[in-house]
Scaffold this active site. Structure first.
Site, PDB file in Angstrom:
ATOM      1  N   GLY A 256       0.812  -1.226   0.000  1.00  0.00           N
ATOM      2  CA  GLY A 256       0.000   0.000   0.000  1.00  0.00           C
ATOM      3  C   GLY A 256       0.839   1.268   0.000  1.00  0.00           C
ATOM      4  O   GLY A 256       2.071   1.224  -0.101  1.00  0.00           O
ATOM      5  N   MET A 257       0.166   2.416   0.121  1.00  0.00           N
ATOM      6  CA  MET A 257       0.850   3.720   0.091  1.00  0.00           C
ATOM      7  C   MET A 257       1.876   3.825   1.216  1.00  0.00           C
ATOM      8  O   MET A 257       3.006   4.256   0.997  1.00  0.00           O
ATOM      9  CB  MET A 257      -0.165   4.863   0.276  1.00  0.00           C
ATOM     10  CG  MET A 257      -1.104   5.093  -0.875  1.00  0.00           C
ATOM     11  SD  MET A 257      -0.271   5.434  -2.422  1.00  0.00           S
ATOM     12  CE  MET A 257       0.511   6.989  -2.090  1.00  0.00           C
TER      13      MET A 257
ATOM     14  N   ARG B 114      -4.715   2.219  18.903  1.00  0.00           N
ATOM     15  CA  ARG B 114      -4.121   3.452  19.424  1.00  0.00           C
ATOM     16  C   ARG B 114      -4.721   3.908  20.753  1.00  0.00           C
ATOM     17  O   ARG B 114      -4.008   4.400  21.619  1.00  0.00           O
ATOM     18  CB  ARG B 114      -4.306   4.596  18.418  1.00  0.00           C
ATOM     19  CG  ARG B 114      -3.432   4.510  17.209  1.00  0.00           C
ATOM     20  CD  ARG B 114      -3.637   5.752  16.355  1.00  0.00           C
ATOM     21  NE  ARG B 114      -3.122   5.556  15.026  1.00  0.00           N
ATOM     22  CZ  ARG B 114      -3.766   5.897  13.912  1.00  0.00           C
ATOM     23  NH1 ARG B 114      -4.961   6.481  13.972  1.00  0.00           N
ATOM     24  NH2 ARG B 114      -3.221   5.678  12.750  1.00  0.00           N
TER      25      ARG B 114
ATOM     26  N   CYS C 189      -2.207  10.456  10.995  1.00  0.00           N
ATOM     27  CA  CYS C 189      -1.340  11.389  10.268  1.00  0.00           C
ATOM     28  C   CYS C 189      -1.701  12.861  10.498  1.00  0.00           C
ATOM     29  O   CYS C 189      -0.865  13.743  10.275  1.00  0.00           O
ATOM     30  CB  CYS C 189      -1.374  11.064   8.777  1.00  0.00           C
ATOM     31  SG  CYS C 189      -3.038  10.828   8.142  1.00  0.00           S
TER      32      CYS C 189
ATOM     33  N   SER D  21      -3.125  11.422  -0.654  1.00  0.00           N
ATOM     34  CA  SER D  21      -2.391  10.178  -0.349  1.00  0.00           C
ATOM     35  C   SER D  21      -2.740   9.648   1.037  1.00  0.00           C
ATOM     36  O   SER D  21      -2.478   8.485   1.334  1.00  0.00           O
ATOM     37  CB  SER D  21      -0.877  10.389  -0.463  1.00  0.00           C
ATOM     38  OG  SER D  21      -0.446  11.359   0.467  1.00  0.00           O
TER      39      SER D  21
ATOM     40  N   LYS E 236     -10.662  11.037  16.029  1.00  0.00           N
ATOM     41  CA  LYS E 236      -9.326  10.469  16.268  1.00  0.00           C
ATOM     42  C   LYS E 236      -8.357  11.572  16.696  1.00  0.00           C
ATOM     43  O   LYS E 236      -7.614  11.411  17.658  1.00  0.00           O
ATOM     44  CB  LYS E 236      -8.779   9.819  14.986  1.00  0.00           C
ATOM     45  CG  LYS E 236      -9.390   8.482  14.659  1.00  0.00           C
ATOM     46  CD  LYS E 236      -8.591   7.881  13.497  1.00  0.00           C
ATOM     47  CE  LYS E 236      -9.415   6.931  12.689  1.00  0.00           C
ATOM     48  NZ  LYS E 236      -8.812   6.543  11.431  1.00  0.00           N
TER      49      LYS E 236
ATOM     50  N   HIS F 235      -0.182  17.213   4.989  1.00  0.00           N
ATOM     51  CA  HIS F 235      -1.385  17.758   5.621  1.00  0.00           C
ATOM     52  C   HIS F 235      -1.038  19.138   6.197  1.00  0.00           C
ATOM     53  O   HIS F 235      -0.133  19.266   7.038  1.00  0.00           O
ATOM     54  CB  HIS F 235      -1.862  16.854   6.756  1.00  0.00           C
ATOM     55  CG  HIS F 235      -2.389  15.509   6.308  1.00  0.00           C
ATOM     56  ND1 HIS F 235      -2.601  15.166   4.991  1.00  0.00           N
ATOM     57  CD2 HIS F 235      -2.779  14.437   7.040  1.00  0.00           C
ATOM     58  CE1 HIS F 235      -3.079  13.932   4.930  1.00  0.00           C
ATOM     59  NE2 HIS F 235      -3.193  13.464   6.152  1.00  0.00           N
TER      60      HIS F 235
ATOM     61  N   ASN G  32       2.278  13.323   5.488  1.00  0.00           N
ATOM     62  CA  ASN G  32       1.347  12.325   6.046  1.00  0.00           C
ATOM     63  C   ASN G  32       1.807  10.890   5.922  1.00  0.00           C
ATOM     64  O   ASN G  32       1.485  10.064   6.772  1.00  0.00           O
ATOM     65  CB  ASN G  32      -0.047  12.485   5.427  1.00  0.00           C
ATOM     66  CG  ASN G  32      -0.035  12.489   3.932  1.00  0.00           C
ATOM     67  OD1 ASN G  32       0.513  13.405   3.312  1.00  0.00           O
ATOM     68  ND2 ASN G  32      -0.634  11.482   3.332  1.00  0.00           N
ATOM     69  N   THR G  33       2.578  10.535   4.875  1.00  0.00           N
ATOM     70  CA  THR G  33       3.005   9.128   4.812  1.00  0.00           C
ATOM     71  C   THR G  33       4.412   8.923   5.375  1.00  0.00           C
ATOM     72  O   THR G  33       4.842   7.792   5.550  1.00  0.00           O
ATOM     73  CB  THR G  33       2.919   8.535   3.381  1.00  0.00           C
ATOM     74  OG1 THR G  33       3.775   9.276   2.516  1.00  0.00           O
ATOM     75  CG2 THR G  33       1.507   8.539   2.858  1.00  0.00           C
TER      76      THR G  33
HETATM   77  P1  NAP Z   1      -3.546   1.232   1.225  1.00  0.00           P
HETATM   78  O1  NAP Z   1      -2.720   1.949   0.227  1.00  0.00           O
HETATM   79  O2  NAP Z   1      -4.966   0.969   0.913  1.00  0.00           O
HETATM   80  O3  NAP Z   1      -2.799  -0.175   1.571  1.00  0.00           O
HETATM   81  C1  NAP Z   1      -3.417  -1.173   2.357  1.00  0.00           C
HETATM   82  C2  NAP Z   1      -2.525  -2.394   2.529  1.00  0.00           C
HETATM   83  O4  NAP Z   1      -3.270  -3.391   3.286  1.00  0.00           O
HETATM   84  C3  NAP Z   1      -2.093  -3.064   1.230  1.00  0.00           C
HETATM   85  O5  NAP Z   1      -0.808  -3.622   1.365  1.00  0.00           O
HETATM   86  C4  NAP Z   1      -3.118  -4.215   1.064  1.00  0.00           C
HETATM   87  O6  NAP Z   1      -2.636  -5.311   0.321  1.00  0.00           O
HETATM   88  C5  NAP Z   1      -3.289  -4.621   2.521  1.00  0.00           C
HETATM   89  N1  NAP Z   1      -4.573  -5.325   2.712  1.00  0.00           N
HETATM   90  C6  NAP Z   1      -5.806  -4.926   2.322  1.00  0.00           C
HETATM   91  N2  NAP Z   1      -6.740  -5.868   2.644  1.00  0.00           N
HETATM   92  C7  NAP Z   1      -6.058  -6.873   3.260  1.00  0.00           C
HETATM   93  C8  NAP Z   1      -6.433  -8.127   3.809  1.00  0.00           C
HETATM   94  N3  NAP Z   1      -7.714  -8.545   3.805  1.00  0.00           N
HETATM   95  N4  NAP Z   1      -5.479  -8.917   4.370  1.00  0.00           N
HETATM   96  C9  NAP Z   1      -4.174  -8.522   4.375  1.00  0.00           C
HETATM   97  N5  NAP Z   1      -3.744  -7.333   3.843  1.00  0.00           N
HETATM   98  C10 NAP Z   1      -4.667  -6.520   3.310  1.00  0.00           C
HETATM   99  O7  NAP Z   1      -3.556   2.021   2.622  1.00  0.00           O
HETATM  100  P2  NAP Z   1      -2.443   3.029   3.270  1.00  0.00           P
HETATM  101  O8  NAP Z   1      -2.760   4.429   2.954  1.00  0.00           O
HETATM  102  O9  NAP Z   1      -1.101   2.483   2.971  1.00  0.00           O
HETATM  103  O10 NAP Z   1      -2.787   2.868   4.816  1.00  0.00           O
HETATM  104  C11 NAP Z   1      -2.430   1.703   5.540  1.00  0.00           C
HETATM  105  C12 NAP Z   1      -2.761   1.892   7.015  1.00  0.00           C
HETATM  106  O11 NAP Z   1      -2.017   3.001   7.535  1.00  0.00           O
HETATM  107  C13 NAP Z   1      -4.238   2.171   7.292  1.00  0.00           C
HETATM  108  O12 NAP Z   1      -4.595   1.557   8.503  1.00  0.00           O
HETATM  109  C14 NAP Z   1      -4.274   3.695   7.419  1.00  0.00           C
HETATM  110  O13 NAP Z   1      -5.346   4.127   8.204  1.00  0.00           O
HETATM  111  C15 NAP Z   1      -2.927   3.972   8.085  1.00  0.00           C
HETATM  112  N6  NAP Z   1      -2.360   5.303   7.831  1.00  0.00           N
HETATM  113  C16 NAP Z   1      -2.304   5.817   6.568  1.00  0.00           C
HETATM  114  C17 NAP Z   1      -1.731   7.078   6.384  1.00  0.00           C
HETATM  115  C18 NAP Z   1      -1.622   7.735   5.043  1.00  0.00           C
HETATM  116  O14 NAP Z   1      -1.263   8.932   5.001  1.00  0.00           O
HETATM  117  N7  NAP Z   1      -1.899   7.055   3.928  1.00  0.00           N
HETATM  118  C19 NAP Z   1      -1.221   7.773   7.465  1.00  0.00           C
HETATM  119  C20 NAP Z   1      -1.290   7.200   8.733  1.00  0.00           C
HETATM  120  C21 NAP Z   1      -1.846   5.976   8.893  1.00  0.00           C
HETATM  121  P3  NAP Z   1      -3.026  -5.537  -1.253  1.00  0.00           P
HETATM  122  O15 NAP Z   1      -2.170  -4.585  -2.032  1.00  0.00           O
HETATM  123  O16 NAP Z   1      -2.649  -6.958  -1.473  1.00  0.00           O
HETATM  124  O17 NAP Z   1      -4.486  -5.258  -1.382  1.00  0.00           O
END
Ligand code: NAP
Length: 350
Positions: free
Chosen positions: A13-14, A110, A149, A179, A205, A242, A327-328
């Site tokens: 993921g991202m 958290r 984030c 993102s 949150k 952000h 944020n990431t």
């Molecule tokens: P994302 O791009 O949607 O990536 C999600 C990841 O989870 C991918 O690797 C996906 O794998 C995996 N996944 C999805 N369904 C799954 C399942 N059933 N079993 C196992 N793995 C699964 O999301 P993201 O933005 O990276 O965010 C990831 C986490 O970090 C979230 O909890 C989010 O709230 C948190 N977060 C994000 C940010 C941000 O700025 N983006 C900041 C802070 C916290 P596949 O590729 O195989 O589907």
């Protein structure tokens, strides 16, 4: 020093991609294992991952086999988690039960009273909560989390002035990058030429996490900080970073110059320990009238600083300013990496 092997849950993921780049030349940790959903499991990382970062995918990661998120699966002891929030709770628990140290980005744990919610510059002492966690849950491993984030930039800017002058009230309005919604995230037709004044659960949150992060550890529990926080969160058409506008009322007399001096002088444990991902300046203050801006300032200190600007009196509360954070990086992968570095320096990974 032999590097410690680490893995990533949700590596495709991202945030997972950010982990992969931040771990590429890490002096203490070596990426040895990745996992994602069953859509990706069984493929190589290069095949499974839709790489969205400008910097090319590191060659070593490309060849790693993507595992299922089921323990033990030959996973290393230290795992970073950037799993989709829908599955993070269950998967992270399973790995912690199986003896892994899970350093998580997701929101699932958290606010649990026995789970550290950490910003190493702000509340490193909260890490000791893992002792309570192990006693209560009987896990062989543990879960440690970093904030949402949007909370992270806000709290990095609030912490030094709270310590110096005491916060009474905080009002924050965010302009959050796309993102932050993961990939593929917000549909183009929803966000193009638009601002969306709603991000599910974000305001609750930010309000709750801010008070936990700035709270005091007393008798094995965090007593939340006793000031009021009001957050309004908006999604805008920015790629990364952000931006937040903040108004504060403080309990002790101070001036704009005092706030700026406090931010500029702020250093904490990660800087003292010289942790590899620690920014030299956790809070950077810009003097220009129109900064910080995501386009120009989001990479400040490698994306690990909170960039403050436009500090001035507020006719409703007392002072107002803008703060920007990546944020990431500081809001996700970089935050978790710094947490793990603090844990290693303090002997939690021995
Ligand atoms: P994302 O791009 O949607 O990536 C999600 C990841 O989870 C991918 O690797 C996906 O794998 C995996 N996944 C999805 N369904 C799954 C399942 N059933 N079993 C196992 N793995 C699964 O999301 P993201 O933005 O990276 O965010 C990831 C986490 O970090 C979230 O909890 C989010 O709230 C948190 N977060 C994000 C940010 C941000 O700025 N983006 C900041 C802070 C916290 P596949 O590729 O195989 O589907």
């Amino acid at each position: 020093m032999k590097k410690l092997e680490v893995g990533i849950l949700g590596a495709t993921g991202m945030v997972g991609q950010r982990f992969v780049t931040l771990l590429e030349n890490h002096p203490w940790f070596e990426l040895a294992w990745v996992a994602a959903s069953d859509r990706s499991a069984g493929k190589s990382y290069g095949e499974a991952c839709n790489w969205r970062l400008r910097r090319p995918m590191p060659g070593k990661a490309r060849g790693l086999l993507v595992h299922e998120c089921v323990p033990p699966n030959a996973a290393p002891q230290l795992l970073f988690s950037s799993l989709d929030s829908k599955v993070a709770g269950e998967v992270e628990r399973a790995f912690a039960e199986a003896g892994h140290v899970v350093v998580s980005n997701s929101g699932s744990y958290r606010m649990q009273p026995d789970v550290p919610l950490l910003i190493p510059e702000v509340n490193p002492d909260h890490l000791t909560l893992v002792r309570v966690q192990r006693q209560r849950r009987g896990w062989k491993g543990m879960i440690v989390t970093n904030p949402n984030c949007t909370a992270v930039g806000l709290v990095m800017s609030l912490a030094p002035i709270h310590r110096a002058f005491g916060l009474d009230r905080v009002v924050m309005t965010s302009m959050q990058a796309v993102s932050g919604a993961g990939y593929p995230g917000v549909p183009t037709l929803d966000i193009l030429g638009n601002v969306i004044p709603y991000i599910a659960h974000e305001e609750e949150k930010v309000e709750a996490e801010t008070r936990k992060l700035l709270g005091n550890l007393e008798d094995g529990a965090v007593r939340p900080a006793d000031f009021a926080v009001s957050a309004q969160c908006n999604r805008v058409l920015v790629e990364d970073g952000h931006l937040e506008t903040v108004s504060v009322a403080l309990r002790s007399p101070c001036s704009v110059a005092d706030l700026i001096e406090t931010w500029r002088g702020f250093r904490a444990i990660p800087q003292e320990l010289d942790l590899p991902s620690a920014p030299a300046r956790p809070v950077v203050v810009r003097d220009e009238i129109d900064r910080p801006q995501p386009k120009f300032d989001v990479e400040t200190e490698g994306g690990m600083a909170a960039v403050v600007g436009r500090v001035r009196p507020c006719p409703v509360l007392q002072f107002k300013y803008a703060v920007l954070s990546h944020n990431t990086i500081r809001g996700a992968a970089g935050a978790a990496l710094l947490n793990a570095e603090l844990m290693k320096a303090r002997g939690y990974l021995d």
